[in-house]
Design a protein around this motif. Structure first.
Motif, PDB file in Angstrom:
ATOM      1  N   VAL A 110       6.603   4.416   7.839  1.00  0.00           N
ATOM      2  CA  VAL A 110       5.760   3.678   8.791  1.00  0.00           C
ATOM      3  C   VAL A 110       5.573   4.479  10.076  1.00  0.00           C
ATOM      4  O   VAL A 110       4.457   4.609  10.596  1.00  0.00           O
ATOM      5  CB  VAL A 110       6.377   2.301   9.104  1.00  0.00           C
ATOM      6  N   LEU A 111       6.686   5.032  10.591  1.00  0.00           N
ATOM      7  CA  LEU A 111       6.594   5.825  11.823  1.00  0.00           C
ATOM      8  C   LEU A 111       5.726   7.064  11.612  1.00  0.00           C
ATOM      9  O   LEU A 111       4.953   7.452  12.495  1.00  0.00           O
ATOM     10  CB  LEU A 111       7.996   6.238  12.282  1.00  0.00           C
ATOM     11  N   GLY A 112       5.847   7.674  10.443  1.00  0.00           N
ATOM     12  CA  GLY A 112       5.030   8.845  10.149  1.00  0.00           C
ATOM     13  C   GLY A 112       3.550   8.515  10.117  1.00  0.00           C
ATOM     14  O   GLY A 112       2.716   9.270  10.647  1.00  0.00           O
ATOM     15  N   VAL A 113       3.201   7.383   9.495  1.00  0.00           N
ATOM     16  CA  VAL A 113       1.794   6.960   9.432  1.00  0.00           C
ATOM     17  C   VAL A 113       1.265   6.680  10.830  1.00  0.00           C
ATOM     18  O   VAL A 113       0.151   7.094  11.187  1.00  0.00           O
ATOM     19  CB  VAL A 113       1.655   5.710   8.534  1.00  0.00           C
ATOM     20  N   VAL A 114       2.057   5.973  11.641  1.00  0.00           N
ATOM     21  CA  VAL A 114       1.640   5.679  13.011  1.00  0.00           C
ATOM     22  C   VAL A 114       1.475   6.969  13.806  1.00  0.00           C
ATOM     23  O   VAL A 114       0.543   7.121  14.611  1.00  0.00           O
ATOM     24  CB  VAL A 114       2.669   4.751  13.700  1.00  0.00           C
ATOM     25  N   GLY A 115       2.374   7.932  13.575  1.00  0.00           N
ATOM     26  CA  GLY A 115       2.265   9.211  14.273  1.00  0.00           C
ATOM     27  C   GLY A 115       1.003   9.969  13.895  1.00  0.00           C
ATOM     28  O   GLY A 115       0.357  10.602  14.744  1.00  0.00           O
ATOM     29  N   LEU A 116       0.600   9.899  12.629  1.00  0.00           N
ATOM     30  CA  LEU A 116      -0.607  10.595  12.179  1.00  0.00           C
ATOM     31  C   LEU A 116      -1.871  10.026  12.804  1.00  0.00           C
ATOM     32  O   LEU A 116      -2.879  10.726  12.948  1.00  0.00           O
ATOM     33  CB  LEU A 116      -0.705  10.521  10.647  1.00  0.00           C
ATOM     34  N   LEU A 117      -1.826   8.751  13.175  1.00  0.00           N
ATOM     35  CA  LEU A 117      -2.991   8.134  13.803  1.00  0.00           C
ATOM     36  C   LEU A 117      -3.359   8.808  15.121  1.00  0.00           C
ATOM     37  O   LEU A 117      -4.489   8.689  15.584  1.00  0.00           O
ATOM     38  CB  LEU A 117      -2.726   6.637  14.048  1.00  0.00           C
TER      39      LEU A 117
END
Length: 348
Positions: A110-117
């Protein structure tokens, strides 16, 4: 930088540095010998990372703006680490480590996906990233408090005395950061860092004070070399057994004769005399028998822990010591004992 700012920087940075070292020690040195220590190390590591980055950003604002986001990313795992620290402390061998790993994997994703945004919506991401992190932190802090409340009602005896202070410390740090993040106080980063340092050292002082209190023993007349009478010895042994069963002192790998004597409110000489003359056992043998007994119980109950992990769980500080002691007391190895239990179940 003024003298006042230098002092502010010093106390904030020292607290973050010490917390970081302790966190690394619990994570890398102790590893999974005691699962709650792993989560405690993760709490210290994430908070110290956030605090350290906050301090440097406050005093050195020209650093790249992406750096504070790394601190926020570390803070993302503080709440889950606290939640699982509470659960593992109460559940102990019943704690499901596999489910925990899955949960942390999902959170990392989840944190990785949010970071990619950030690559696609940098402005919007900057505006809402902090809110996202603090929301996750808030949810897990509330869950941690709720879990502590439930387990405290269900369990008559807490596994250790650190759970309540650690939970309270995290709540204080959480509330301080939430309050300071509102902007009412204009030293947000430094203020949160000072609160963390204050709470960290306050816990050290409390634990040190408790340790000193335990060493104070009432002045009881020493026995001579004469063997303690059977009636008095029986009373002492009963009290000793109740103490060992209720507080599980044998699980402390650093337990010393003096420590147990202080708990018994008697001198080390008296306790040694009781064990050697009346029970015909040395202190080490007496403690190890409790450890091996619980190890056997865990093996018989089909504990999910590995053989060597069971040894650490019951109080041994090394695999070799556990194996040699088990062999000496049970006249077999832990692995063979486990296999014999499995065969017995199959025959039944």
């Amino acid at each position: 930088m003024t003298f006042g700012q230098q002092m502010l920087f010093f106390f904030s940075a020292v607290g973050a540095f010490n917390g970081l070292l302790l966190g690394i020690y619990l994570l890398c040195v102790k590893k999974l010998k005691y699962i709650p220590d792993f989560f405690l190390g993760l709490i210290l590591l994430t908070l110290s990372s956030r605090v350290g980055i906050s301090v440097f950003m406050y005093f050195y604002p020209d650093l790249p703006r992406i750096i504070p986001h790394f601190g926020m990313a570390a803070l993302f795992f503080t709440g889950p680490a606290l939640y699982y620290y509470i659960r593992s402390s109460f559940l102990q061998e019943k704690f499901d480590l596999k489910t925990c790993r899955t949960s942390f994997g999902a959170l990392t994703l989840v944190l990785g996906v949010v970071g990619l945004l950030y690559l696609f919506f940098p402005v919007t991401w900057d505006q809402y990233f902090g809110t996202f992190i603090y929301t996750v932190w808030s949810v897990f802090v509330l869950l941690s408090v709720y879990q502590y409340y439930l387990f405290s009602k269900q369990t008559a005896r807490k596994p250790n005395q650190l759970i309540a202070p650690i939970l309270m410390s995290n709540v204080i740090i959480f509330l301080a950061y939430q309050l300071l993040s509102t902007g009412w106080i204009q030293i947000y980063c430094a203020g949160g860092s000072l609160v963390f340092s204050f709470v960290l050292y306050t816990n050290f002082l409390i634990l040190f004070s408790k340790k000193n209190e335990q060493t104070v023993v009432k002045d009881i007349p020493r026995y001579t070399n004469k063997k303690i009478s059977e009636d008095l010895a029986e009373s002492f042994v009963s009290r000793l057994e109740r103490l060992m069963n209720s507080e599980e002192l044998y699980k402390n790998p650093n337990l010393k004769l003096n420590d147990l004597a202080a708990k018994m409110n008697m001198s080390a000489h008296q306790l040694s005399q009781l064990l050697n003359d009346n029970l015909e056992k040395s202190f080490a043998t007496y403690i190890n028998e409790y450890r091996i007994s619980e190890a056997c119980e865990k093996i018989e109950n089909g504990s999910f822990l590995k053989i060597e992990e069971i040894g650490y769980e019951v109080g041994f500080n090394s695999k070799s010591t556990f194996f040699s002691t088990f062999k000496k007391i049970k006249n077999t190895t832990p692995l063979l004992y486990k296999q014999s239990q499995t065969l017995s179940e199959v025959r039944l």
